[in-house]
Structure formats: C-alpha cells, structure tokens
Design an enzyme around this catalytic site. Sequence first.
Site, PDB file in Angstrom:
ATOM      1  N   HIS A  41       0.860  -1.205   0.000  1.00  0.00           N
ATOM      2  CA  HIS A  41       0.000   0.000   0.000  1.00  0.00           C
ATOM      3  C   HIS A  41       0.895   1.254   0.000  1.00  0.00           C
ATOM      4  CE1 HIS A  41      -3.184   2.704   1.203  1.00  0.00           C
ATOM      5  NE2 HIS A  41      -4.040   1.748   1.442  1.00  0.00           N
TER       6      HIS A  41
ATOM      7  N   GLU B  95      -0.729   1.221  -5.476  1.00  0.00           N
ATOM      8  CA  GLU B  95      -0.483   0.006  -4.711  1.00  0.00           C
ATOM      9  C   GLU B  95      -0.451  -1.230  -5.598  1.00  0.00           C
ATOM     10  OE1 GLU B  95      -3.625   0.035  -1.734  1.00  0.00           O
ATOM     11  OE2 GLU B  95      -3.744   2.201  -1.952  1.00  0.00           O
TER      12      GLU B  95
HETATM   13  O1  TA6 Z   1      -6.095   1.182  -0.696  1.00  0.00           O
HETATM   14  C1  TA6 Z   1      -7.122   2.103  -0.613  1.00  0.00           C
HETATM   15  C2  TA6 Z   1      -7.850   1.912   0.693  1.00  0.00           C
HETATM   16  O2  TA6 Z   1      -8.347   0.608   0.804  1.00  0.00           O
HETATM   17  C3  TA6 Z   1      -8.931   2.980   0.799  1.00  0.00           C
HETATM   18  O3  TA6 Z   1     -10.214   2.475   0.628  1.00  0.00           O
HETATM   19  C4  TA6 Z   1      -8.661   3.663   2.112  1.00  0.00           C
HETATM   20  O4  TA6 Z   1      -9.531   3.370   3.095  1.00  0.00           O
HETATM   21  C5  TA6 Z   1      -7.215   3.326   2.376  1.00  0.00           C
HETATM   22  O5  TA6 Z   1      -6.945   2.103   1.781  1.00  0.00           O
HETATM   23  C6  TA6 Z   1      -6.689   3.421   3.785  1.00  0.00           C
HETATM   24  O6  TA6 Z   1      -7.034   2.351   4.571  1.00  0.00           O
HETATM   25  P1  TA6 Z   1      -6.622   2.324   6.116  1.00  0.00           P
HETATM   26  O7  TA6 Z   1      -7.220   1.057   6.672  1.00  0.00           O
HETATM   27  O8  TA6 Z   1      -5.130   2.330   6.175  1.00  0.00           O
HETATM   28  O9  TA6 Z   1      -7.206   3.575   6.724  1.00  0.00           O
END
Ligand code: TA6
Length: 347
Positions: free
Chosen positions: A200, A304
């Site tokens: 991520h 990502e």
């Molecule tokens: O990768 C995108 C995502 O899944 C979004 O939907 C957003 O919520 C982000 O990741 C962050 O997630 P987190 O659980 O780290 O707040």
Amino acid sequence: MLLSHDFMFKPYHLDFKHSFFVILLCLFFGRGCLSTHMAGIELAKGVNGLEKIILRESRGSSAEVYLYGGHVTSWKNEQGEELLFVSSKAWFNPPKPIRGGIPICFPQFSNLGPLESHGFVRNKFWSIDTDPPAFPTNSTSKAYIDLILKASEEDMKIWPHSYEFRLRVALGPGGDLMLTSRIRNTNSDGKPFTFTFAYHTYFSVSDISEVRVEGLETLDYLDNLQNRKRFTEQGDAITFEGEVDKIYLSTPTKIAILDHEKKRTLVLRKDGLPDAVVWNPWDKRAKTIPDLGDDEYKYMLCVEAAAIEKPITLKPGEEWRVRQELSTVPSSYCSGQLDPQKVVLGN
Ligand code: TA6
C-alpha cells in the site's frame, strides 16, 4: 574476541553477512548496541522507541524499515529527498497501523473479507530473519534486510492458518527500493489458504493536482467509491481533481507517477501483482481520517501493487513470491509515450 569495541564501532566497510552478524550480536547483547553505525545497515530506535533498520547506499540514498509492521517508512534519493509520504499525525503506536510509507496488506486487502481492514500483518512485530533463503534476483543489492513473520496463536484465532511471510527490503546501487515477499503455507492440517495482498505504497508528491499517472489508461477498474462497480478508464493519463479509490485490473508491470513540480517521475515496477490500487482521499474524506492532517492529501498518492481480483490460494508447502521495485527518473517524456524501459533507464 568479536564483541570488542573496535569491531562494534569502527566504520568498517562490512559486507552484508558481517553486518548481519553484528546485528545479531546487538540483538543478543543488548540495546546499547542498537545505534551502532555500519556501512549499509544500521539498527536504530525510531518514533516512540520502535526499532527500525536503516539501509544506506554509498551514493547517499537510504531507506528505513520498522520491525513493527515490516513497514518501510522512508526512502530517500541521493540528494536526501524523501520519496515516500508519512503523515505528520502517524501514530507509531501499536497495534494501530502507521499512516504512510509502505504498509503491507495481508491476508486481506481493505474490507474484502471478515478480517480488520488490510489484514493484520501491518500491526505485528516482525523479526529479523536469521536464515533467509537465497534471493537470486537481488544479488546486486549491497544493503538489504530480511524480515520474517510467522502466525502466532493470537493470529490463528482470527485467521486459522499457519504461514511464514518473508520480506526482503533492498536498496539497489542506483537507490532503487525493492521489496520481495515470500509467503508460504505451513499448515500441518493439509488445508490450503486463500488471501489478497497489497503493497500500500504512499508516494510523496509536491501537489496532487499536478500529478499524472501513466500506465493505467484504458484499463478496467473497480470503483471503491461506487460499491466496486466495474468501469473502463477513459482518456489519457490519470489526473486528480477529487477523491479517488480504484482497483485497476490486469495492469502492466510498470506504472509511472509524474510529478511536474518536482520534475521527477516515480516508477513502480512489479512482478506477480496483477492489480494496482490508486487512492487519494481528497479534502472531505481526509478530515475523517484521524491520523492524517486535513491538508496532507495534497502531498500523497497511493499507488499500490496488489493481488485482489483473483485471490491467491496456497496449498501446504506452497510458496508465493512477488516483488515491487521503486525508482525515480527525471520527468522528460510526455503522456501517451510511456516507454517503461526508457523511463527506467532514464534516456
Ligand atoms: O487502498 C485504498 C484503501 O483501501 C482505501 O479504501 C482507504 O480506506 C485506504 O486504503 C486506507 O485504509 P486504512 O485502513 O489504512 O485507513
């Protein structure tokens, strides 16, 4: 004797085996050694006393990895410029995940399953892998660290599987940052397991409104903002004018993020990871994220490398191996002319 002050503190140019041995000594003989400097690798205390490993390349680039989460929190180029975004409000407070850098999502991406968002390995303390297997593709990297995470009894209550997750973080001679993951099913009950996965990565950008992503145009994506409905991307490169949360499917192995203001292109190359998520929360949603500053969405972009649409299944004894490589080149090419080879070679 090896554990002399000479050996521990002289700035020897140590190869990795020696550096690694010194780290082991540090771990065995106490925290006083944790800030020992060595060529290429340093074990140090990070925010809130959490242990981190600093990798340095002789031309000046560096990277930092926290044992908490196996989480890369910094990647700097030869000029010392930070290329990853970490929120000024990031908690660095287990068991909360760190906002920014490169969280690892496993065994579940987002809320696509019964587990907590993005799985649990980003909230676990990883260990230095004392017996890493051979990693032939990274053999030119001087500075690297191998981490390992194994299922704990606590994990098995929420995800009843035994696994070994090996992560190598390596800094290439040109400052490229490589993450290699090896996930093995070590179940002894004969059961396979299935998972989704993502690196991520939060890239640091000078102004999200001026950024362009190339390599994903014309592809199909699932829009997380519209119940993961499937659409096809229209037009040229992707630009940003509001919240974006998309899972691009069957993406190419190279994606470029052009930062006009910095005159820099960040290049993401991936192996074994067919999907690519693009996320920026923009102003309204950013205000709902407690560990992100209200205006910080302007300076971050998540791209990502992931395996989401087709979850991975491993039988006992099977191993899944994937890789992400990040590099930078000066921005000197135009939309629609993305030739990843040229981008990577910078010509
Ligand atoms: O990768 C995108 C995502 O899944 C979004 O939907 C957003 O919520 C982000 O990741 C962050 O997630 P987190 O659980 O780290 O707040």
